[in-house]
Design an enzyme around this catalytic site. Structure first.
Site, PDB file in Angstrom:
ATOM      1  N   GLY A  51      12.754  -2.569  -8.474  1.00 51.73           N
ATOM      2  CA  GLY A  51      13.438  -2.207  -9.722  1.00 51.73           C
ATOM      3  C   GLY A  51      14.814  -1.620  -9.441  1.00 51.73           C
ATOM      4  O   GLY A  51      15.810  -2.001 -10.072  1.00 51.73           O
TER       5      GLY A  51
ATOM      6  N   ARG B 243      -1.741 -10.964  -3.189  1.00 42.80           N
ATOM      7  CA  ARG B 243      -1.125 -10.619  -4.475  1.00 42.80           C
ATOM      8  C   ARG B 243      -2.216 -10.442  -5.539  1.00 42.80           C
ATOM      9  O   ARG B 243      -2.074  -9.651  -6.469  1.00 42.80           O
ATOM     10  CB  ARG B 243      -0.115 -11.689  -4.883  1.00 42.80           C
TER      11      ARG B 243
ATOM     12  N   THR C 124       6.419  -8.159 -11.495  1.00 40.40           N
ATOM     13  CA  THR C 124       5.228  -7.515 -10.935  1.00 40.40           C
ATOM     14  C   THR C 124       4.213  -8.560 -10.453  1.00 40.40           C
ATOM     15  O   THR C 124       3.874  -9.488 -11.189  1.00 40.40           O
ATOM     16  CB  THR C 124       4.582  -6.623 -12.024  1.00 40.40           C
TER      17      THR C 124
ATOM     18  N   ARG D 149      14.778 -18.325  -0.127  1.00 40.41           N
ATOM     19  CA  ARG D 149      14.338 -18.291   1.277  1.00 40.41           C
ATOM     20  C   ARG D 149      14.381 -19.694   1.880  1.00 40.41           C
ATOM     21  O   ARG D 149      14.756 -19.881   3.044  1.00 40.41           O
ATOM     22  CB  ARG D 149      12.913 -17.716   1.352  1.00 40.41           C
TER      23      ARG D 149
ATOM     24  N   HIS E  52       3.741 -18.384  -6.951  1.00 42.35           N
ATOM     25  CA  HIS E  52       4.329 -17.499  -5.931  1.00 42.35           C
ATOM     26  C   HIS E  52       3.195 -16.943  -5.066  1.00 42.35           C
ATOM     27  O   HIS E  52       2.828 -15.771  -5.152  1.00 42.35           O
ATOM     28  CB  HIS E  52       5.110 -16.380  -6.627  1.00 42.35           C
TER      29      HIS E  52
HETATM   30  C1  2OP Z   1       7.664 -11.322  -1.721  1.00 47.57           C
HETATM   31  O1  2OP Z   1       7.435 -12.527  -1.706  1.00 47.57           O
HETATM   32  C2  2OP Z   1       6.291  -9.307  -2.092  1.00 47.57           C
HETATM   33  O2  2OP Z   1       6.038 -11.181  -3.474  1.00 47.57           O
HETATM   34  C3  2OP Z   1       6.954 -10.462  -2.733  1.00 47.57           C
HETATM   35  O3  2OP Z   1       8.457 -10.783  -0.939  1.00 47.57           O
END
Ligand code: 2OP
Length: 311
Positions: free
Chosen positions: A15, A89, A120, A150, A174
């Site tokens: 945040g 997660r 979140t 990435r 994700h």
């Molecule tokens: C990440 O991919 C923690 O979901 C987060 O870095």
């Protein structure tokens, strides 16, 4: 949007990194909310002290009562527990679903017109959760946007080409099932498959999928936040400045790619309305099958969430 009001919920590392980047980019008036008053006031003060060096007057106000922020144009939700080493997660689901559920009524009554970006974790199923509670609000999740960055970086480093020339996309969820679309990646319009070996391409794909866990495993009790903060700020910029940039955000699908009542990360055009459109890509058989795996996983997660919510 005329100098939008941007509310960041949660003054933890993600945040506050987001608030700092949004303020540094001069995107609007920033409010940083947290139940811990000292934390949000201190972080806001620290962020403001960084702004004169950036020529920005997008000041951040810390607040420990949501109503003090007033109606927001853009809301970024980062509140909840972050992943620690050894946690998936999904382990976070129970705790963070309760956090999101408790915020929902105030968001719906205080900022019904806001575009809401949910960060979140586990973000895809929590996006579904929030949209289910507030069906009339414009809600979408971070999806695979961080993973896409990435992937672009990994391609650039492997090919030793500027990341500015790399276009790539990650879709799905994700989590470990995310789908780096290697067949769609290009360097200055040239398909990656013509520039790198199969081995290099597989290595890049694996590194993209495991990057988040690698960071958590290295730091043990923290997850990454610098990159997330920058990606979030870029998505907010696309809304605040009506740029129409494309990110694989997680949205609740209404027939796109053949899916209904689930949230998957797919390429979205982001402008001042929030998500203007989900782009339909031509997927090959393997990519289609991988997307189906993501959809099945989401279905299981939504069932787990429904079980958790039973009285
Ligand atoms: C990440 O991919 C923690 O979901 C987060 O870095």
């Amino acid at each position: 949007m005329n100098r939008p009001k941007i509310l960041i919920i949660g003054a933890g590392m993600v945040g506050s990194s987001s608030a700092a980047s949004i303020a540094g980019r001069r995107l609007g008036e920033v409010f940083l909310y947290d139940v811990d008053e000292g934390l949000c006031l201190g972080r806001a003060m620290d962020i403001n002290h960084s702004l004169p060096t950036q020529g920005s007057d997008s000041y951040t106000t810390g607040c420990s009562r949501l109503e003090d922020a007033g109606p927001a144009d853009i809301i970024v939700i980062t509140a909840g527990l972050a992943r620690k080493a050894g946690m998936t997660r999904l382990d976070l689901l129970k705790h963070n679903a309760a956090v999101i559920g408790s915020l929902a009524p105030q968001l719906a009554s205080g900022s019904p017109e806001a575009r809401v970006l949910l960060i979140t974790n586990p973000a895809d199923v929590l996006t579904w959760h929030l949209k289910n509670i507030c069906p009339d609000m414009r809600i979408f999740g971070l999806g695979c946007s961080l993973d896409m960055v990435r992937l672009r970086l990994s391609i650039a480093q492997t090919a030793r080409i500027s990341v500015d020339n790399v276009a790539a996309m990650v879709i799905g969820t994700h989590d470990d099932n995310m789908i780096p679309l290697m067949s769609h990646a290009t360097i200055s319009g040239i398909p990656l498959v013509r520039l790198l070996s199969t081995h290099e391409i597989e290595k890049i794909s694996t590194m993209t999928r495991t990057a988040g866990s690698t960071i958590v495993n290295l730091m043990k009790s923290h997850s990454g936040h610098y990159a997330a903060g920058e990606v979030i700020a870029q998505i907010v910029e696309s809304m605040a400045m009506d740029r129409g940039m494309i990110f694989p955000l997680s949205t609740c699908l209404k027939g796109e790619y053949g899916y209904h009542d689930t949230c998957l990360a797919l390429p979205c055009v982001v402008d001042n309305t929030g998500v203007r459109k989900v782009i339909e890509l031509d997927l090959n058989d393997q990519e289609r099958a991988s997307l189906e795996t993501c959809a099945r996983t989401m279905k299981d997660q939504i069932s787990s969430l429904k079980d958790l919510l039973l009285p």
